[in-house]
Design an enzyme around this catalytic site. Sequence first.
Site, PDB file in Angstrom:
ATOM      1  N   ASP A  18     -37.541   9.332 -18.372  1.00 38.35           N
ATOM      2  CA  ASP A  18     -36.779   8.135 -18.056  1.00 38.35           C
ATOM      3  C   ASP A  18     -37.190   7.699 -16.651  1.00 38.35           C
ATOM      4  OD1 ASP A  18     -34.703   6.143 -18.401  1.00 38.35           O
ATOM      5  OD2 ASP A  18     -33.489   7.343 -17.029  1.00 38.35           O
ATOM      6  N   ARG A  19     -37.015   6.432 -16.334  1.00 36.89           N
ATOM      7  CA  ARG A  19     -37.458   5.926 -15.032  1.00 36.89           C
ATOM      8  C   ARG A  19     -36.345   6.014 -13.983  1.00 36.89           C
ATOM      9  NH1 ARG A  19     -38.806  -0.351 -13.984  1.00 36.89           N
ATOM     10  NH2 ARG A  19     -36.644  -0.257 -13.321  1.00 36.89           N
ATOM     11  N   ASP A  20     -35.297   5.212 -14.150  1.00 30.74           N
ATOM     12  CA  ASP A  20     -34.233   5.102 -13.145  1.00 30.74           C
ATOM     13  C   ASP A  20     -33.322   6.324 -13.210  1.00 30.74           C
ATOM     14  OD1 ASP A  20     -35.489   2.648 -13.108  1.00 30.74           O
ATOM     15  OD2 ASP A  20     -33.771   1.513 -13.837  1.00 30.74           O
ATOM     16  N   THR A  60     -38.178   3.592 -20.723  1.00 29.01           N
ATOM     17  CA  THR A  60     -37.093   3.085 -19.890  1.00 29.01           C
ATOM     18  C   THR A  60     -36.415   1.852 -20.481  1.00 29.01           C
ATOM     19  OG1 THR A  60     -36.564   2.260 -17.654  1.00 29.01           O
ATOM     20  CG2 THR A  60     -38.786   1.801 -18.470  1.00 29.01           C
ATOM     21  N   ASP A 144     -31.539  11.231 -17.640  1.00 29.23           N
ATOM     22  CA  ASP A 144     -30.333  11.470 -16.835  1.00 29.23           C
ATOM     23  C   ASP A 144     -29.064  10.969 -17.510  1.00 29.23           C
ATOM     24  OD1 ASP A 144     -31.089   8.754 -16.461  1.00 29.23           O
ATOM     25  OD2 ASP A 144     -30.065   8.683 -14.521  1.00 29.23           O
TER      26      ASP A 144
END
Length: 177
Positions: A18-20, A60, A144
């Site tokens: 995942d990115r953020d 993402t 996350d």
Amino acid sequence: MNTTAPTPTSGISAVFLDRDGVLIEDCGYPHLEEHLVLIPGAAEAVVRLNRAGYLAVIVTNQSGVARGMFSLETMQGFNRMLVRKLGAKGGIIGATYACPFHSDGTVAEYVHPDHPDRKPNPGMLLRAIADHNIDPARSFMIGDKPSDMEAARRAGVSGFLFDGPDLDAFVRDLLGG
């Protein structure tokens, strides 16, 4: 004499990131250069994963596009900037998949009630698996949010919930040192 032919592996190993909140600090709809702040250990974690033989793939959700907060082109440029920043530190991202769709969007072309790519749906992971000959059994996801874990489950890959603070330490522990 053993006459059984070796069983070929069905594909390559990959890690879906995942990115953020995993690779970069989640400042709420990051899309500007000043928003690109790497999570501690992010670049080192990608290098570690690359050295362990994993194709690193970003997956993402980016509802800011559907919400009219930034354009698809801005989001794509931001993702390329992230890939370059990780690359400058030795981490290689093999592919990036982003879902700009959201049910509550204001930009008509990106409004969708339940897009197959929007996590917790597994569409981005499934496309990456098909596009890159990835073996789900030899791959995993780091996210996350529960939606990341659900997307991983639906795609047939293991999921690991990252809650900080250091991604490299987290990856080192996952890989067993």
